[in-house]
Design an enzyme around this catalytic site. Sequence first.
Site, PDB file in Angstrom:
ATOM      1  N   SER A   1       5.362   1.243  -7.980  1.00 24.93           N
ATOM      2  CA  SER A   1       5.762  -0.126  -7.661  1.00 24.93           C
ATOM      3  C   SER A   1       7.290  -0.222  -7.654  1.00 24.93           C
ATOM      4  O   SER A   1       7.941   0.470  -6.882  1.00 24.93           O
ATOM      5  CB  SER A   1       5.113  -1.097  -8.647  1.00 24.93           C
ATOM      6  OG  SER A   1       5.273  -2.440  -8.213  1.00 24.93           O
TER       7      SER A   1
ATOM      8  N   ASP B   1      -4.871  -2.820  -2.425  1.00 25.54           N
ATOM      9  CA  ASP B   1      -3.707  -3.376  -3.128  1.00 25.54           C
ATOM     10  C   ASP B   1      -3.427  -4.780  -2.596  1.00 25.54           C
ATOM     11  O   ASP B   1      -3.038  -4.936  -1.443  1.00 25.54           O
ATOM     12  CB  ASP B   1      -2.490  -2.472  -2.908  1.00 25.54           C
ATOM     13  CG  ASP B   1      -1.313  -2.825  -3.806  1.00 25.54           C
ATOM     14  OD1 ASP B   1      -1.144  -4.016  -4.123  1.00 25.54           O
ATOM     15  OD2 ASP B   1      -0.554  -1.922  -4.171  1.00 25.54           O
TER      16      ASP B   1
ATOM     17  N   HIS C   1      -3.199  -2.728  -7.067  1.00 27.86           N
ATOM     18  CA  HIS C   1      -1.816  -2.441  -7.452  1.00 27.86           C
ATOM     19  C   HIS C   1      -1.851  -1.911  -8.875  1.00 27.86           C
ATOM     20  O   HIS C   1      -1.552  -2.625  -9.845  1.00 27.86           O
ATOM     21  CB  HIS C   1      -0.974  -3.718  -7.347  1.00 27.86           C
ATOM     22  CG  HIS C   1       0.496  -3.448  -7.308  1.00 27.86           C
ATOM     23  ND1 HIS C   1       1.104  -2.840  -6.230  1.00 27.86           N
ATOM     24  CD2 HIS C   1       1.480  -3.680  -8.220  1.00 27.86           C
ATOM     25  CE1 HIS C   1       2.398  -2.723  -6.477  1.00 27.86           C
ATOM     26  NE2 HIS C   1       2.649  -3.215  -7.680  1.00 27.86           N
TER      27      HIS C   1
END
Length: 281
Positions: free
Chosen positions: A102, A234, A262
């Site tokens: 991320s 995601d 995610h």
Amino acid sequence: MTERMLSVNGIDLCAETFGSPDDPAVLLVMGATGSMLLWEDDFCARPAAHGRHVIRYDHRDTGRSTAYPPGEPGYAFEDLVADAVGVLDALGVARAHVVGLSMGGGIGQLIALEHPERVLTLTLVAAGPTGPGHPDLPPVAPSPVAHFAAGGTPEPDWSSRESVVEHLVAAERPFRGPRPVDEDAARAPAGRVFDRSPHPASAANHTRLGGDGPWRHRLGEVRARTLVLHGDADPLVPPGHGEAPAAEIPDATLVVLPDTGHELPRGVWDLVIERLVEHTA
């Protein structure tokens, strides 16, 4: 495992290593608000067993690293990039395989662009081009949009372990994929995060960081061999965001993680570690 405090860029960062320092280094860079514990012990131990020197560390405002008052970070995104390089310096590591999840993927991209001599390979997990202005990429899914519009996860009583643990577990729910989650089991690492962080509320400072703008137009300059791992479900950074760097970084490889949001759930660890070990060989 060896945990130590490092003096980096005028602050203290807590880092921990797995495996032999004589082996090739793998630097794990966590996402926004996440301490190094989100790279779970079992996950870190497996590449180390394949002859990798695995390094994880607490960003500023997480874990045992230097913390700032909530709402007042006093640093910018580029300082987090400098911190990652500083961890390598403090450990005497000239070059590393950089793995970013991320926000950590954004940090990894900038390390590869600004410090290419330090990067053996690059691995991006649940990460895409950063910054606004990407009309060709899919928007955030409706469920996280509704979550943020409603104010996000309610603030806990930061002095209460139970309250903070429930907050940390709840904060992950809007971003998961369809895989079942054992929430009782998820409370254990959340408890560890609370126990080793004197200032847990400060982690939200990461959401306030400014940077020096998007760099998608520079992805073609990345020369490190790149592996892109992205969940097919995601909701926060939809799959198209992973496809973009896979297409725009020369010779990058995309691996889709099935039934994954995610996150980096245990159900895909076998696939992820297998590809990571191959990529860093």
